[in-house]
Design an enzyme around this catalytic site. Structure first.
Site, PDB file in Angstrom:
ATOM      1  N   GLY A  49      -9.100  -4.247  -4.287  1.00  0.00           N
ATOM      2  CA  GLY A  49      -8.428  -5.174  -5.254  1.00  0.00           C
ATOM      3  C   GLY A  49      -7.448  -6.162  -4.413  1.00  0.00           C
ATOM      4  O   GLY A  49      -7.047  -5.766  -3.310  1.00  0.00           O
ATOM      5  N   GLN A  54      -0.855 -12.101  -3.102  1.00  0.00           N
ATOM      6  CA  GLN A  54      -0.975 -11.507  -1.810  1.00  0.00           C
ATOM      7  C   GLN A  54      -1.427 -12.484  -0.717  1.00  0.00           C
ATOM      8  O   GLN A  54      -1.287 -12.114   0.260  1.00  0.00           O
ATOM      9  CB  GLN A  54      -1.887 -10.169  -1.712  1.00  0.00           C
ATOM     10  CG  GLN A  54      -1.382  -9.051  -2.608  1.00  0.00           C
ATOM     11  CD  GLN A  54      -2.447  -7.738  -2.652  1.00  0.00           C
ATOM     12  OE1 GLN A  54      -3.437  -7.833  -3.397  1.00  0.00           O
ATOM     13  NE2 GLN A  54      -2.141  -6.929  -1.816  1.00  0.00           N
ATOM     14  N   CYS A 103      -2.141  -0.200  -0.116  1.00  0.00           N
ATOM     15  CA  CYS A 103      -2.156  -1.557  -0.549  1.00  0.00           C
ATOM     16  C   CYS A 103      -2.360  -2.382   0.855  1.00  0.00           C
ATOM     17  O   CYS A 103      -1.530  -2.049   1.798  1.00  0.00           O
ATOM     18  CB  CYS A 103      -0.866  -1.721  -1.069  1.00  0.00           C
ATOM     19  SG  CYS A 103      -0.562  -3.450  -1.708  1.00  0.00           S
ATOM     20  N   LEU A 104      -3.045  -3.519   0.674  1.00  0.00           N
ATOM     21  CA  LEU A 104      -3.308  -4.357   1.946  1.00  0.00           C
ATOM     22  C   LEU A 104      -1.936  -4.998   1.967  1.00  0.00           C
ATOM     23  O   LEU A 104      -1.810  -5.185   3.356  1.00  0.00           O
ATOM     24  CB  LEU A 104      -4.264  -5.357   1.476  1.00  0.00           C
ATOM     25  CG  LEU A 104      -5.676  -4.704   1.219  1.00  0.00           C
ATOM     26  CD1 LEU A 104      -6.641  -6.029   0.767  1.00  0.00           C
ATOM     27  CD2 LEU A 104      -6.483  -4.361   2.706  1.00  0.00           C
ATOM     28  N   HIS A 145      -1.980  -1.062 -10.374  1.00  0.00           N
ATOM     29  CA  HIS A 145      -1.791  -1.453  -9.226  1.00  0.00           C
ATOM     30  C   HIS A 145      -1.724  -3.037  -8.839  1.00  0.00           C
ATOM     31  O   HIS A 145      -0.652  -3.730  -8.620  1.00  0.00           O
ATOM     32  CB  HIS A 145      -2.529  -0.685  -8.252  1.00  0.00           C
ATOM     33  CG  HIS A 145      -1.905  -0.996  -6.718  1.00  0.00           C
ATOM     34  ND1 HIS A 145      -1.553  -0.142  -5.753  1.00  0.00           N
ATOM     35  CD2 HIS A 145      -2.127  -2.281  -5.941  1.00  0.00           C
ATOM     36  CE1 HIS A 145      -1.385  -0.969  -4.708  1.00  0.00           C
ATOM     37  NE2 HIS A 145      -1.727  -2.167  -4.711  1.00  0.00           N
ATOM     38  N   GLU A 146      -2.860  -3.482  -9.233  1.00  0.00           N
ATOM     39  CA  GLU A 146      -3.255  -4.858  -8.886  1.00  0.00           C
ATOM     40  C   GLU A 146      -2.468  -5.776  -9.950  1.00  0.00           C
ATOM     41  O   GLU A 146      -1.585  -6.892  -9.442  1.00  0.00           O
ATOM     42  CB  GLU A 146      -4.592  -5.421  -9.115  1.00  0.00           C
ATOM     43  CG  GLU A 146      -5.609  -4.618  -8.004  1.00  0.00           C
ATOM     44  CD  GLU A 146      -5.184  -5.070  -6.708  1.00  0.00           C
ATOM     45  OE1 GLU A 146      -4.548  -5.984  -6.328  1.00  0.00           O
ATOM     46  OE2 GLU A 146      -5.083  -4.053  -5.723  1.00  0.00           O
ATOM     47  N   HIS A 149       1.033  -6.403  -8.978  1.00  0.00           N
ATOM     48  CA  HIS A 149       1.489  -7.775  -8.016  1.00  0.00           C
ATOM     49  C   HIS A 149       1.914  -8.911  -8.708  1.00  0.00           C
ATOM     50  O   HIS A 149       2.609  -9.748  -8.134  1.00  0.00           O
ATOM     51  CB  HIS A 149       0.117  -7.774  -7.113  1.00  0.00           C
ATOM     52  CG  HIS A 149       0.098  -6.911  -5.927  1.00  0.00           C
ATOM     53  ND1 HIS A 149       0.831  -6.814  -4.931  1.00  0.00           N
ATOM     54  CD2 HIS A 149      -1.177  -6.020  -5.625  1.00  0.00           C
ATOM     55  CE1 HIS A 149       0.475  -5.810  -4.220  1.00  0.00           C
ATOM     56  NE2 HIS A 149      -0.646  -5.400  -4.473  1.00  0.00           N
TER      57      HIS A 149
END
Ligand code: ZN
Length: 176
Positions: A49, A54, A103-104, A145-146, A149
């Site tokens: 995701g 991000q 997480c990236l 989670h996404e 952001h």
């Protein structure tokens, strides 16, 4: 189309609330470019995701690409190659449970986060059409989670105990 740099914790953009997308913005060439960049960036990072902030774009756009054989998603639920614009989550009746999240934008770390495990996700697709999906378990965690952001929230904010945030190496040791 290009692979964009993924911002990591400390970057101010990750902590801002992103803006709603208008219908005319959805149909713009700029949106098509953003979606292509997000798709290529997520594939390159081998993530499941990615949210627009991000990569430094403060708009409410999220891309999911959870492999169907991820080993978590049950009930035949699928969340692959899905763009969600202005997504909103409604928590439905059900348990709260935790997963070890990564997480990236928080490289090298894993954290255990508890979240509601039954949700409805409402969003606009790339044709500005309203969509609604329901998720249980792992996929409901991925959605939350996404979408966090988009509000400047990282999963590390939701880790309740210091020992529930570990390095990848520690996490791998635990699993073995
Ligand atoms: Zn993330």
């Amino acid at each position: 189309m290009s692979i964009r740099q993924i911002l990591t914790v400390g970057a101010p953009s990750l902590r801002e609330r992103s803006a709603e997308v208008t219908n005319s913005q959805i149909r713009s060439p700029k949106m098509r470019r953003l979606v292509k960049d997000m798709t290529e960036t997520l594939a390159h990072a081998k993530g499941i995701g990615l949210a627009a902030p991000q990569i430094g774009e403060q708009v409410r756009v999220v891309l999911f690409d959870v492999p169907e054989d991820n080993g978590y998603a049950d009930d035949g639920q699928v969340l692959s190659r899905t763009i969600c614009i202005n997504p909103e989550i409604t928590v439905l009746e059900g348990p709260v449970d935790g997963f070890w999240e990564g997480c990236l934008s928080v490289p090298g770390k894993r954290g255990f986060v508890e979240r509601p495990q039954h949700i409805r996700l409402d969003f606009l697709d790339l044709a500005a059409k309203s969509r609604s999906m329901e998720f249980h378990g792992f996929l409901s965690t991925v959605c939350q989670h996404e979408i966090d952001h988009l509000d400047g929230v990282l999963y590390i904010d939701r880790v309740k105990e210091p020992e529930l945030l570990v390095s990848d190496a520690e996490f791998d040791e635990e699993v073995e």
